[in-house]
Enzyme design. Structure first.
Site: not given
Ligand code: SAH
Length: 215
Positions: A64
């Site tokens: 992010s």
């Molecule tokens: N917090 C992260 C950025 C997140 S991007 C950081 O600091 O880098 C969003 C993430 O959510 C992605 O890695 C994606 O694979 C994950 N994601 C999407 N759907 C999900 C679900 N149902 N359960 C867990 N993770 C999920």
């Protein structure tokens, strides 16, 4: 794994720019200043690590934007000793910010490759975050209840399972919505079945996927 004066200087400038954008909690800024963000990106992308922008981290996912990390952390209102559940570990950066603030962090990622890579990398940095592979909509029932829940992907809804794992008085932050743009929402759980809701403007996240985990 080098954190040079050059990196520290770039990081300081990034933190100053986030402060100028309105994040005034010095504890959050200090936490972000202490984490070598360039190590979370492939080494060939050093130039991008300290831009205030999201960046691809593989498996079609992104780390992010730093301002967004600071903003979500700010409205989550994390206190030392809190048990915090993060949905969407991604690069692990946000989870490290939460641990730097004194929280015990649990984080779920549904992309297996990313889960494995992130767990190994973050463990290697010396953090004690508990990472899980699976569908975040189900939460982590054996570690519930949580003081705070942070969803870092765009969620069309909040599952009952997640809500039930939040303490009464606890807060949940989520970019809510199905389209390209979501509204940042903070729920405060007021009783077993009730909550109050506050809105914090528009953001863009990758989607929170439903159901089965994905290798
Ligand atoms: N917090 C992260 C950025 C997140 S991007 C950081 O600091 O880098 C969003 C993430 O959510 C992605 O890695 C994606 O694979 C994950 N994601 C999407 N759907 C999900 C679900 N149902 N359960 C867990 N993770 C999920």
């Amino acid at each position: 794994m080098v954190d040079s004066y050059r990196h520290k200087g770039m990081r300081k400038r990034l933190i100053d720019s986030i402060r100028k954008k309105g994040i005034t909690d010095e504890k959050i800024l200090d936490a972000m200043n202490s984490i070598p963000r360039h190590l979370f990106l492939d080494s060939s992308f050093l130039e991008y690590a300290y831009d205030d922008k999201p960046f691809p981290i593989g498996s079609g996912q992104t780390i992010s934007q730093p301002y967004t990390v600071a903003f979500q952390t700010d409205i989550l209102d994390v206190q030392k000793g809190h048990k915090v559940l993060e949905i969407g570990s991604g690069s692990g950066y946000q989870a490290c910010v939460l641990e730097e603030l004194g929280a015990k962090v649990f984080s779920i990622e549904r992309q297996k490759k990313l889960y494995l890579k992130t767990k190994e990398f973050i463990d290697g940095l010396g953090y004690s975050i508990k990472f899980f592979y699976g569908d975040g909509n189900k939460g982590a029932p054996s570690f519930a209840p949580f003081d705070r829940i942070l969803i870092t992907a765009a969620a069309p809804e909040i599952s009952e399972e997640l809500f039930s794992q939040l303490k009464i008085g606890g807060k949940l932050v989520v970019p809510l919505g199905e389209g390209d743009v979501q509204t940042m929402i903070r729920l405060t759980k007021t009783s077993e079945n009730d909550f109050s809701e506050e809105q914090f403007g528009a953001f863009r996240f990758v989607p929170l996927l439903k159901n089965k985990a994905n290798d």
